[in-house]
Design a protein around this motif. Structure first.
Motif, PDB file in Angstrom:
ATOM      1  N   GLU A 214       4.721   6.511  14.608  1.00  0.00           N
ATOM      2  CA  GLU A 214       5.310   5.904  13.410  1.00  0.00           C
ATOM      3  C   GLU A 214       6.234   4.736  13.740  1.00  0.00           C
ATOM      4  O   GLU A 214       6.452   3.863  12.910  1.00  0.00           O
ATOM      5  N   HIS A 215       6.784   4.701  14.958  1.00  0.00           N
ATOM      6  CA  HIS A 215       7.630   3.587  15.372  1.00  0.00           C
ATOM      7  C   HIS A 215       6.751   2.370  15.662  1.00  0.00           C
ATOM      8  O   HIS A 215       5.813   2.456  16.454  1.00  0.00           O
ATOM      9  N   CYS A 216       7.078   1.226  15.061  1.00  0.00           N
ATOM     10  CA  CYS A 216       6.300   0.013  15.263  1.00  0.00           C
ATOM     11  C   CYS A 216       6.384  -0.455  16.710  1.00  0.00           C
ATOM     12  O   CYS A 216       7.459  -0.425  17.331  1.00  0.00           O
ATOM     13  N   ALA A 217       5.260  -0.908  17.247  1.00  0.00           N
ATOM     14  CA  ALA A 217       5.206  -1.369  18.632  1.00  0.00           C
ATOM     15  C   ALA A 217       6.101  -2.577  18.882  1.00  0.00           C
ATOM     16  O   ALA A 217       6.562  -2.794  20.005  1.00  0.00           O
ATOM     17  N   HIS A 218       6.387  -3.369  17.844  1.00  0.00           N
ATOM     18  CA  HIS A 218       7.139  -4.606  18.044  1.00  0.00           C
ATOM     19  C   HIS A 218       8.616  -4.358  18.277  1.00  0.00           C
ATOM     20  O   HIS A 218       9.144  -4.651  19.346  1.00  0.00           O
ATOM     21  N   GLN A 219       9.312  -3.799  17.281  1.00  0.00           N
ATOM     22  CA  GLN A 219      10.740  -3.557  17.409  1.00  0.00           C
ATOM     23  C   GLN A 219      11.130  -2.163  16.918  1.00  0.00           C
ATOM     24  O   GLN A 219      12.284  -1.926  16.602  1.00  0.00           O
TER      25      GLN A 219
ATOM     26  N   GLU B  49      -4.489  11.540  -0.511  1.00  0.00           N
ATOM     27  CA  GLU B  49      -5.438  10.547  -0.015  1.00  0.00           C
ATOM     28  C   GLU B  49      -4.906   9.141  -0.222  1.00  0.00           C
ATOM     29  O   GLU B  49      -4.182   8.865  -1.173  1.00  0.00           O
ATOM     30  N   ALA B  50      -5.297   8.267   0.686  1.00  0.00           N
ATOM     31  CA  ALA B  50      -4.955   6.845   0.608  1.00  0.00           C
ATOM     32  C   ALA B  50      -3.452   6.620   0.491  1.00  0.00           C
ATOM     33  O   ALA B  50      -2.988   5.704  -0.185  1.00  0.00           O
ATOM     34  N   SER B  51      -2.670   7.454   1.182  1.00  0.00           N
ATOM     35  CA  SER B  51      -1.214   7.319   1.181  1.00  0.00           C
ATOM     36  C   SER B  51      -0.697   7.528   2.602  1.00  0.00           C
ATOM     37  O   SER B  51      -1.341   8.200   3.421  1.00  0.00           O
ATOM     38  N   LEU B  52       0.459   6.984   2.877  1.00  0.00           N
ATOM     39  CA  LEU B  52       1.086   7.158   4.178  1.00  0.00           C
ATOM     40  C   LEU B  52       1.971   8.401   4.160  1.00  0.00           C
ATOM     41  O   LEU B  52       2.797   8.566   3.260  1.00  0.00           O
ATOM     42  N   VAL B  53       1.786   9.253   5.142  1.00  0.00           N
ATOM     43  CA  VAL B  53       2.575  10.474   5.265  1.00  0.00           C
ATOM     44  C   VAL B  53       3.163  10.514   6.664  1.00  0.00           C
ATOM     45  O   VAL B  53       2.466  10.246   7.655  1.00  0.00           O
ATOM     46  N   THR B  54       4.438  10.861   6.769  1.00  0.00           N
ATOM     47  CA  THR B  54       5.097  10.954   8.067  1.00  0.00           C
ATOM     48  C   THR B  54       5.420  12.409   8.386  1.00  0.00           C
ATOM     49  O   THR B  54       5.989  13.116   7.565  1.00  0.00           O
ATOM     50  N   ARG B  55       5.039  12.833   9.573  1.00  0.00           N
ATOM     51  CA  ARG B  55       5.390  14.155  10.077  1.00  0.00           C
ATOM     52  C   ARG B  55       6.007  13.992  11.464  1.00  0.00           C
ATOM     53  O   ARG B  55       5.927  12.927  12.063  1.00  0.00           O
ATOM     54  N   LYS B  56       6.619  15.055  11.967  1.00  0.00           N
ATOM     55  CA  LYS B  56       7.272  14.984  13.276  1.00  0.00           C
ATOM     56  C   LYS B  56       6.679  16.004  14.235  1.00  0.00           C
ATOM     57  O   LYS B  56       6.375  17.128  13.855  1.00  0.00           O
ATOM     58  N   ILE B  57       6.499  15.564  15.476  1.00  0.00           N
ATOM     59  CA  ILE B  57       6.109  16.427  16.573  1.00  0.00           C
ATOM     60  C   ILE B  57       7.161  16.276  17.661  1.00  0.00           C
ATOM     61  O   ILE B  57       7.344  15.170  18.187  1.00  0.00           O
TER      62      ILE B  57
END
Length: 283
Positions: free
Chosen positions: A218-223, A191-199
């Motif tokens: 997960e990729h930032c919209a800016h760069q 909880e209250a943590s960032l988790v990265t998974r792949k699809i």
């Protein structure tokens, strides 16, 4: 033309001037709210391309009226509207330019110079028209439109070839298959943590708050920065993620951008829990 543009992208000799201008812009706009205002964060869309419509439209209409008889007053009025209307567009453009990558700033610098020449020529055109020298004013106006058109061409190259100012995350969606994708056991998500998974090898950022789970690209919209490596913060009571590359800040519940340099929201993805397993799909 392709060869010229490729050389321009690689023209490292422009970096010395560009780096100084970049530092000057950051000094002139020390407050984040100033930069956010000019980026268009409040609009959810880059502000610069919106603002350029006024000067471009006014100057183009003026060039047409200059070829018709009896339109001096109307043409002069349009030159004035375009010239003064270009000022906020210039400010927004330089603000966006300062947050670009190095190769983008090289092309952007020449883009700005071309538009600056166009603005100066239109300023001179306005002055000569008001003093009664309409013939010279027309010539200066046509020259200004030519310079501004060259700048617009480079602006198109920046956006469409180099990806400046466009949402860098959205193309990732095209790599995700339709339908629901199981990504994790809900109970295993902290909880209250960032988790990265792949699809389909596309990074997805997951945030859990009790039974509520949100997911976004997960990729930032800016760069294209890795939001999974970003920090958590609160803005106006909303939990947000801060991109580690340039500081763009997005609400985790709906992806809304709250601080630039990104001017567009981060794409969120629908979620559901089936049999204790978190599933994610395309919107």
């Amino acid at each position: 033309m392709r060869a010229v543009l490729n050389k321009l992208e690689q023209a490292s000799q422009l970096d010395r001037v560009g780096d100084r201008i970049q530092r000057g812009i950051w000094s002139a706009l020390p407050r984040r709210w100033m930069r956010d205002l000019l980026h268009g964060v409040w609009l959810g869309h880059p502000l610069h391309p919106v603002l350029v419509q006024l000067p471009v439209g006014a100057w183009t209409a003026s060039a047409i009226l200059d070829m018709l008889p009896g339109q001096r007053r109307a043409s002069t009025a349009l030159v004035a509207v375009g010239t003064f209307g270009a000022v906020p567009a210039v400010l927004a453009g330089w603000n966006d330019w300062a947050s670009l990558s190095q190769s983008q700033r090289r092309v952007g610098l020449v883009h700005a110079v071309a538009n600056g020449i166009g603005l100066a020529l239109y300023g001179a055109s306005l002055g000569t028209r008001l003093s009664g020298r309409h013939g010279i004013g027309r010539i200066l106006g046509w020259a200004g439109l030519s310079a501004a058109s060259g700048g617009a061409f480079l602006g198109g190259h920046l956006a469409y070839k180099m990806g400046a100012g466009v949402n860098q995350a959205v193309p990732e969606m095209h790599r995700i298959d339709e339908g629901w994708h199981a990504v994790a056991d809900l109970g295993a998500l902290p909880e209250a943590s960032l988790v990265t998974r792949k699809i389909n090898d596309v990074g997805v950022l997951i945030y859990r708050d009790g039974e509520n789970v949100t997911a976004m690209l997960e990729h930032c919209a800016h760069q294209g920065g890795p939001l999974g490596a970003g920090d958590l913060t609160k803005v106006d009571g909303h939990v947000c993620v801060v991109c580690p590359w340039h500081g763009s800040t997005f609400r985790l519940d709906n992806g809304e951008v709250v601080h630039g340099p990104s001017a567009t929201d981060q794409q969120t993805l629908p979620t559901r829990t089936m049999g204790g397993v978190l599933e994610i799909r395309l919107p």
